[in-house]
Enzyme design. Structure first.
Site, PDB file in Angstrom:
ATOM      1  N   HIS A  38      31.401  51.715  36.023  1.00  0.00           N
ATOM      2  CA  HIS A  38      31.272  52.279  37.370  1.00  0.00           C
ATOM      3  C   HIS A  38      29.836  52.686  37.688  1.00  0.00           C
ATOM      4  CE1 HIS A  38      35.822  53.533  37.703  1.00  0.00           C
ATOM      5  NE2 HIS A  38      35.632  52.230  37.700  1.00  0.00           N
ATOM      6  N   THR A  39      28.954  52.520  36.741  1.00  0.00           N
ATOM      7  CA  THR A  39      27.545  52.841  36.992  1.00  0.00           C
ATOM      8  C   THR A  39      26.907  51.869  37.981  1.00  0.00           C
ATOM      9  OG1 THR A  39      25.436  53.375  35.914  1.00  0.00           O
ATOM     10  CG2 THR A  39      26.610  51.465  35.066  1.00  0.00           C
ATOM     11  N   THR A  59      21.110  55.385  40.896  1.00  0.00           N
ATOM     12  CA  THR A  59      20.616  54.067  40.464  1.00  0.00           C
ATOM     13  C   THR A  59      21.737  53.042  40.630  1.00  0.00           C
ATOM     14  OG1 THR A  59      21.228  54.584  38.163  1.00  0.00           O
ATOM     15  CG2 THR A  59      18.943  55.002  38.812  1.00  0.00           C
ATOM     16  N   ARG A  97      34.105  43.773  37.576  1.00  0.00           N
ATOM     17  CA  ARG A  97      35.426  44.264  37.995  1.00  0.00           C
ATOM     18  C   ARG A  97      36.460  43.145  37.925  1.00  0.00           C
ATOM     19  NH1 ARG A  97      37.438  45.610  43.663  1.00  0.00           N
ATOM     20  NH2 ARG A  97      39.215  47.003  43.316  1.00  0.00           N
ATOM     21  N   SER A 100      43.604  33.836  35.065  1.00  0.00           N
ATOM     22  CA  SER A 100      44.771  33.796  35.945  1.00  0.00           C
ATOM     23  C   SER A 100      44.460  34.435  37.294  1.00  0.00           C
ATOM     24  CB  SER A 100      45.974  34.492  35.290  1.00  0.00           C
ATOM     25  OG  SER A 100      45.621  35.776  34.824  1.00  0.00           O
ATOM     26  N   HIS A 125      39.901  43.201  35.676  1.00  0.00           N
ATOM     27  CA  HIS A 125      41.213  43.004  36.299  1.00  0.00           C
ATOM     28  C   HIS A 125      41.938  41.804  35.686  1.00  0.00           C
ATOM     29  CE1 HIS A 125      41.139  45.524  40.219  1.00  0.00           C
ATOM     30  NE2 HIS A 125      40.283  46.041  39.349  1.00  0.00           N
ATOM     31  N   ASN A 160      44.100  43.634  43.968  1.00  0.00           N
ATOM     32  CA  ASN A 160      43.029  42.648  43.788  1.00  0.00           C
ATOM     33  C   ASN A 160      42.415  42.169  45.105  1.00  0.00           C
ATOM     34  OD1 ASN A 160      43.156  42.653  40.991  1.00  0.00           O
ATOM     35  ND2 ASN A 160      44.655  40.990  40.911  1.00  0.00           N
ATOM     36  N   GLY A 163      45.617  39.310  29.724  1.00  0.00           N
ATOM     37  CA  GLY A 163      44.670  38.644  28.834  1.00  0.00           C
ATOM     38  C   GLY A 163      43.571  37.924  29.614  1.00  0.00           C
TER      39      GLY A 163
END
Length: 327
Positions: free
Chosen positions: A189-190, A245, A56, A70, A60, A89, A66
Site C-alpha cells: 500500500h506504499t 511518497t 494489486r 485466472s 488478487h 475486481n 493461486g
C-alpha cells in the site's frame, strides 16, 4: 551430509512448485526477461499507476485461487461470470491489464505458444516493484494458466478493508501465510491509490459521537474531504495511499499507519492490534527489515497454488482460454 538434507527439502515442496525455476525460458524464449522489462519500462514511464496496478492485480489473482492468470480472463457466453468481473475486481487498473496484453503480444511474436500469462504477471510485478524503488527478488517460472475463472471464488478468498482483524488474519492463515507475511505484503500500500468510496465512512458520519474516525489525523480528514467531496457523482475520485511518497516503494506506509495517516480501516487496525503492531513498528523504523520480509512473502505468494503440466495451459491470448468454450 548436505545432499540428503537438500533432497528431503526438495521432496517436501509441493510438486508443482518444485517444477518451477528461474531459468525456465533460457532455451525456449531467451529474450523473455528483456521483452518484459522493455514493455514495463515504457508503460510505467508514461503511466505511473501501472506499478501499483499490477501489484494489486497480482495479489488478487494469487490469493483467490493461486497464481494462474485466472483474473485476466474475460467473461463470455460460455463463462459469464469470470473473476475479472467480480465486484471486488472491478476497480483493478486498466493499465495493469494493458501492459500484460502488450507483453504477451510481443512474446507471441518472439516465441509463440511458449510463455504463460501467469509467468508474465509474476515477472512484470517483480520488475515494476524494483523499478519504483522496491527490493529485487527471484521469480521462479514455469506456471501454467488456469483452465477456469470463477467470480464466486473472489469474495470467498479476498480480504476487504472493512473486515475485522480476526477476519483478515484468517483469510491469510488458512492459506498458510503468517501474520508477519500478511503485514509485509500489506506494505504494498506504499504505492498507488484508493477510491474514496472505500474509506468515505471514516471521514463522514463515522458515529453518533464523532463525524470522523478519531483515530485518523485531523489534517488527513480535512485533506480527504477536499479530495472526495464529489465522489458520489464521480466514482473515480481517489486518494494516494501514501501522500508523502506516493510513487516510491518504501516503508512510509508503516510510518503513516503509526501516525494516524492510514486511509483504510484495515490500515488503522494494523497499527493497534497486538498481533500486527510489532511488525508495523519494526517496518516503520527499519526499511531493510520490511524489504527483507516483503521479499520472502512475495516469493511465497508467487508460487501459491501454481498450476503446472496438465493442470493448466499456455494461453494464446491472456483474456480467453484456448478452448473458448471452457468455464
Amino acid at each position: 551430509m548436505a545432499f540428503p538434507i537438500l533432497f528431503l527439502l526438495f521432496l517436501s515442496l509441493p510438486f508443482s512448485y518444485a517444477k518451477l525455476n528461474v531459468d525456465y525460458y533460457k532455451e525456449t524464449c531467451p529474450d523473455f526477461s528483456k521483452i518484459v522489462m522493455e514493455n514495463i519500462y515504457t508503460k510505467q514511464s508514461t503511466s505511473p499507476a501501472t506499478a501499483p496496478g499490477i501489484l494489486r492485480l497480482f495479489f488478487h489473482d494469487c490469493i483467490t485461487d493461486g497464481c494462474d492468470a485466472s483474473i485476466l480472463v474475460s467473461s463470455n457466453a460460455y463463462n459469464p461470470h469470470a473473476e475479472r468481473d467480480a465486484d471486488l475486481n472491478l476497480s483493478l487498473s486498466g493499465d495493469a491489464f494493458d501492459v500484460i496484453v502488450k507483453i504477451k503480444n510481443a512474446l507471441e511474436l518472439a516465441c509463440p505458444g511458449i510463455v504463460s500469462c501467469s509467468d508474465i504477471v509474476a515477472q512484470a510485478t517483480r520488475d515494476l516493484v524494483k523499478m519504483v524503488g522496491g527490493p529485487y527478488y527471484p521469480v521462479r517460472l514455469g506456471r501454467k494458466d488456469s483452465l477456469e475463472s470463477d467470480a464466486a471464488k473472489v469474495v470467498e478468498n479476498l480480504p476487504t478493508p472493512n473486515m475485522t482483524m480476526d477476519q483478515i488474519i484468517e483469510k491469510f492463515t488458512k492459506k498458510g501465510f503468517t501474520v508477519k507475511e500478511m503485514v509485509a505484503m500489506t506494505g504494498a500500500h506504499t504505492i498507488g491509490f484508493t477510491h474514496c468510496k472505500e474509506f468515505i465512512g471514516r471521514i463522514y458520519n463515522f458515529s453518533k459521537t464523532s463525524d470522523a474516525d478519531p483515530t485518523m489525523h485531523p489534517k488527513l480528514v480535512e485533506g480527504l474531504r477536499s479530495v472526495c467531496h464529489n465522489y458520489t457523482s464521480d466514482p473515480s475520485m481517489a486518494a494516494f495511499n501514501d501522500m508523502r511518497t506516493p510513487g516510491r516503494f518504501d516503508n512510509a506506509y508503516f510510518q503513516n499507519v503509526m501516525n494516524g495517516l492510514g486511509l483504510l480501516t484495515s490500515d488503522s487496525l494494523l497499527g493497534v492490534d497486538p498481533r500486527t503492531k510489532p511488525y508495523v513498528e519494526l517496518y516503520a523504523k527499519d526499511q531493510q527489515a520490511f524489504f527483507n520480509d516483503f521479499v520472502k512473502a512475495m516469493e511465497k505468494l508467487s508460487v501459491f497454488q501454481v498450476k503446472t503440466g496438465k493442470q493448466g495451459e499456455v494461453r494464446s491470448r491472456c483474456d480467453q482460454f484456448n478452448n473458448i468454450n471452457s468455464a
